[in-house]
Each structure stands twice: as structure tokens, then as C-alpha cells.
Scaffold this motif. Structure first.
Motif, PDB file in Angstrom:
ATOM      1  N   ILE A  66       0.881  -1.164   0.000  1.00 50.69           N
ATOM      2  CA  ILE A  66       0.000   0.000   0.000  1.00 50.69           C
ATOM      3  C   ILE A  66       0.920   1.215   0.000  1.00 50.69           C
ATOM      4  N   VAL A  67       0.742   2.111  -0.963  1.00 50.86           N
ATOM      5  CA  VAL A  67       1.610   3.278  -1.082  1.00 50.86           C
ATOM      6  C   VAL A  67       0.742   4.525  -1.191  1.00 50.86           C
ATOM      7  N   THR A  68       1.064   5.536  -0.385  1.00 53.07           N
ATOM      8  CA  THR A  68       0.387   6.829  -0.469  1.00 53.07           C
ATOM      9  C   THR A  68       1.425   7.916  -0.680  1.00 53.07           C
ATOM     10  N   LEU A  69       1.036   8.963  -1.367  1.00 50.82           N
ATOM     11  CA  LEU A  69       1.935  10.092  -1.590  1.00 50.82           C
ATOM     12  C   LEU A  69       2.017  10.923  -0.326  1.00 50.82           C
ATOM     13  N   ALA A  70       3.205  11.449  -0.031  1.00 56.27           N
ATOM     14  CA  ALA A  70       3.386  12.239   1.186  1.00 56.27           C
ATOM     15  C   ALA A  70       3.795  13.670   0.855  1.00 56.27           C
ATOM     16  N   ASP A  71       5.024  13.892   0.405  1.00 53.35           N
ATOM     17  CA  ASP A  71       5.518  15.241   0.129  1.00 53.35           C
ATOM     18  C   ASP A  71       6.036  15.339  -1.293  1.00 53.35           C
ATOM     19  N   ASN A  72       5.896  16.531  -1.862  1.00 53.55           N
ATOM     20  CA  ASN A  72       6.370  16.808  -3.207  1.00 53.55           C
ATOM     21  C   ASN A  72       7.102  18.142  -3.166  1.00 53.55           C
ATOM     22  N   ASN A  73       8.435  18.089  -3.220  1.00 52.79           N
ATOM     23  CA  ASN A  73       9.243  19.299  -3.144  1.00 52.79           C
ATOM     24  C   ASN A  73       9.910  19.541  -4.498  1.00 52.79           C
ATOM     25  N   GLY A  74       9.294  20.369  -5.325  1.00 53.64           N
ATOM     26  CA  GLY A  74       9.896  20.770  -6.584  1.00 53.64           C
ATOM     27  C   GLY A  74       9.521  19.939  -7.793  1.00 53.64           C
ATOM     28  N   PHE A  75       8.822  18.846  -7.611  1.00 49.42           N
ATOM     29  CA  PHE A  75       8.362  18.071  -8.755  1.00 49.42           C
ATOM     30  C   PHE A  75       7.058  18.670  -9.279  1.00 49.42           C
ATOM     31  N   PRO A  76       6.724  18.437 -10.545  1.00 45.60           N
ATOM     32  CA  PRO A  76       5.414  18.867 -11.047  1.00 45.60           C
ATOM     33  C   PRO A  76       4.297  18.067 -10.360  1.00 45.60           C
ATOM     34  N   TYR A  77       3.054  18.412 -10.666  1.00 41.02           N
ATOM     35  CA  TYR A  77       1.915  17.667 -10.128  1.00 41.02           C
ATOM     36  C   TYR A  77       1.993  16.209 -10.579  1.00 41.02           C
ATOM     37  N   VAL A  78       1.564  15.288  -9.710  1.00 42.11           N
ATOM     38  CA  VAL A  78       1.563  13.868 -10.033  1.00 42.11           C
ATOM     39  C   VAL A  78       0.337  13.556 -10.880  1.00 42.11           C
ATOM     40  N   ARG A  79       0.584  12.985 -12.048  1.00 44.96           N
ATOM     41  CA  ARG A  79      -0.520  12.571 -12.929  1.00 44.96           C
ATOM     42  C   ARG A  79      -1.102  11.258 -12.441  1.00 44.96           C
ATOM     43  N   ASP A  80      -0.245  10.262 -12.251  1.00 48.55           N
ATOM     44  CA  ASP A  80      -0.659   8.985 -11.681  1.00 48.55           C
ATOM     45  C   ASP A  80       0.581   8.236 -11.198  1.00 48.55           C
ATOM     46  N   PHE A  81       0.356   7.181 -10.456  1.00 53.06           N
ATOM     47  CA  PHE A  81       1.464   6.370  -9.964  1.00 53.06           C
ATOM     48  C   PHE A  81       0.958   4.955  -9.731  1.00 53.06           C
ATOM     49  N   TYR A  82       1.884   4.010  -9.736  1.00 55.19           N
ATOM     50  CA  TYR A  82       1.535   2.649  -9.348  1.00 55.19           C
ATOM     51  C   TYR A  82       2.688   2.021  -8.596  1.00 55.19           C
ATOM     52  N   ALA A  83       2.343   1.050  -7.790  1.00 56.61           N
ATOM     53  CA  ALA A  83       3.335   0.337  -6.992  1.00 56.61           C
ATOM     54  C   ALA A  83       3.062  -1.151  -7.109  1.00 56.61           C
ATOM     55  N   LYS A  84       4.123  -1.919  -7.233  1.00 50.21           N
ATOM     56  CA  LYS A  84       3.981  -3.356  -7.395  1.00 50.21           C
ATOM     57  C   LYS A  84       5.132  -4.057  -6.689  1.00 50.21           C
ATOM     58  N   ALA A  85       4.843  -5.159  -6.013  1.00 47.56           N
ATOM     59  CA  ALA A  85       5.890  -5.955  -5.370  1.00 47.56           C
ATOM     60  C   ALA A  85       6.611  -6.763  -6.440  1.00 47.56           C
ATOM     61  N   ILE A  86       7.933  -6.627  -6.493  1.00 48.11           N
ATOM     62  CA  ILE A  86       8.735  -7.360  -7.477  1.00 48.11           C
ATOM     63  C   ILE A  86      10.044  -7.804  -6.851  1.00 48.11           C
ATOM     64  N   GLU A  87      10.758  -8.663  -7.580  1.00 46.35           N
ATOM     65  CA  GLU A  87      12.129  -9.000  -7.227  1.00 46.35           C
ATOM     66  C   GLU A  87      13.008  -8.374  -8.301  1.00 46.35           C
ATOM     67  N   HIS A  88      14.006  -7.592  -7.872  1.00 43.72           N
ATOM     68  CA  HIS A  88      14.851  -6.841  -8.801  1.00 43.72           C
ATOM     69  C   HIS A  88      16.307  -7.057  -8.420  1.00 43.72           C
TER      70      HIS A  88
END
Length: 129
Positions: A66-88
Motif C-alpha cells: 500500500i503506497v500513499t503520496l506524502a511530500d512533493n518538493n519541486g516536482f510537477p503535479y503527479v498525474r498517476d502512480f503505481y506500486a507493485k511488489a517485485i524481485e529486482h
């Protein structure tokens, strides 16, 4: 005042509450960790490519996060995001992909809150290239 206090007769059938995970002792059942904790993760624009920022967070777990956005310092507005459990590269964790309204390269800091059953470790963040 809720419907039951007002004497309202609910027009739909009601059912007893059920748990999301069946309570069983079968050998293929793996009970979830009863503790639930969150972690604040901060990172910068390393790994930014155009309007996208793609990072990997080491959590030592492959459970769905479960991922929620917290702070945005200097980035543009977030259009969308996704998070997925993977092995990398042999590490278990969360791949987080953020898409912004503009170029992500100028951002100074970004933070998310994550929760994932069984997560542990130092929660290092690496850009995915």
C-alpha cells in the motif's frame, strides 16, 4: 442517528461479516503478520526520465504494498502512480512508478508512505533504469 436507531427497515438482505482470509489450519495457509506498520520513504530525482520517475524500494517482502503520496518538493503535479511488489536484481521490494505533469528531473525531494506485510530492512531506494 443511523438507520437502525431510527427504526428504518433496510430494504436489502444483510449478511454476517466475513474475514478476508479464511481461518483454517491447512498446511497451504500462511497467516499474515498481525502487526501493521508504515514507513516514510524519501528520495530525489535520480532515475527521472522525462515525465517519469521509476524507483525500487528494498523491503525484503513480495506481498502487495500500500503506497500513499506524502511530500512533493519541486516536482510537477503527479498525474498517476503505481506500486507493485517485485524481485529486482535479487532483492525483494516495491517498484514505484510516478508520472508527472511535466519534466521530473528538476525535483528536489519526494516522499511516500508505504505499508507491506513482512517488510523489513534498511528500505534503500534505487533508480530503475
Amino acid at each position: 442517528m443511523n438507520y437502525y436507531q431510527s427504526g428504518y427497515n433496510f430494504p436489502y438482505p444483510t449478511y454476517p461479516a466475513q474475514t478476508a482470509y479464511p481461518q483454517t489450519s491447512e498446511s497451504n495457509y500462511s497467516p499474515r503478520d498481525s502487526t501493521f506498520s508504515t514507513r516514510r520513504i524519501q528520495f530525489d530525482a535520480a532515475g527521472a526520465d522525462g515525465n517519469n520517475l521509476d524507483v525500487f524500494i528494498i523491503t525484503n517482502s513480495l506481498e502487495q504494498p500500500i503506497v500513499t503520496l506524502a511530500d512533493n518538493n519541486g516536482f510537477p503535479y503527479v498525474r498517476d502512480f503505481y506500486a507493485k511488489a517485485i524481485e529486482h536484481h535479487g532483492y525483494k521490494g516495491i517498484r514505484l512508478t510516478l508520472r508527472f505533469e511535466g519534466a521530473a528531473g528538476g525535483g528536489r525531494g519526494f516522499a511516500v508512505n508505504i505499508a507491506q506485510p513482512g517488510m523489513s530492512g534498511n528500505f534503500a531506494v534505487f533508480p530503475i533504469s
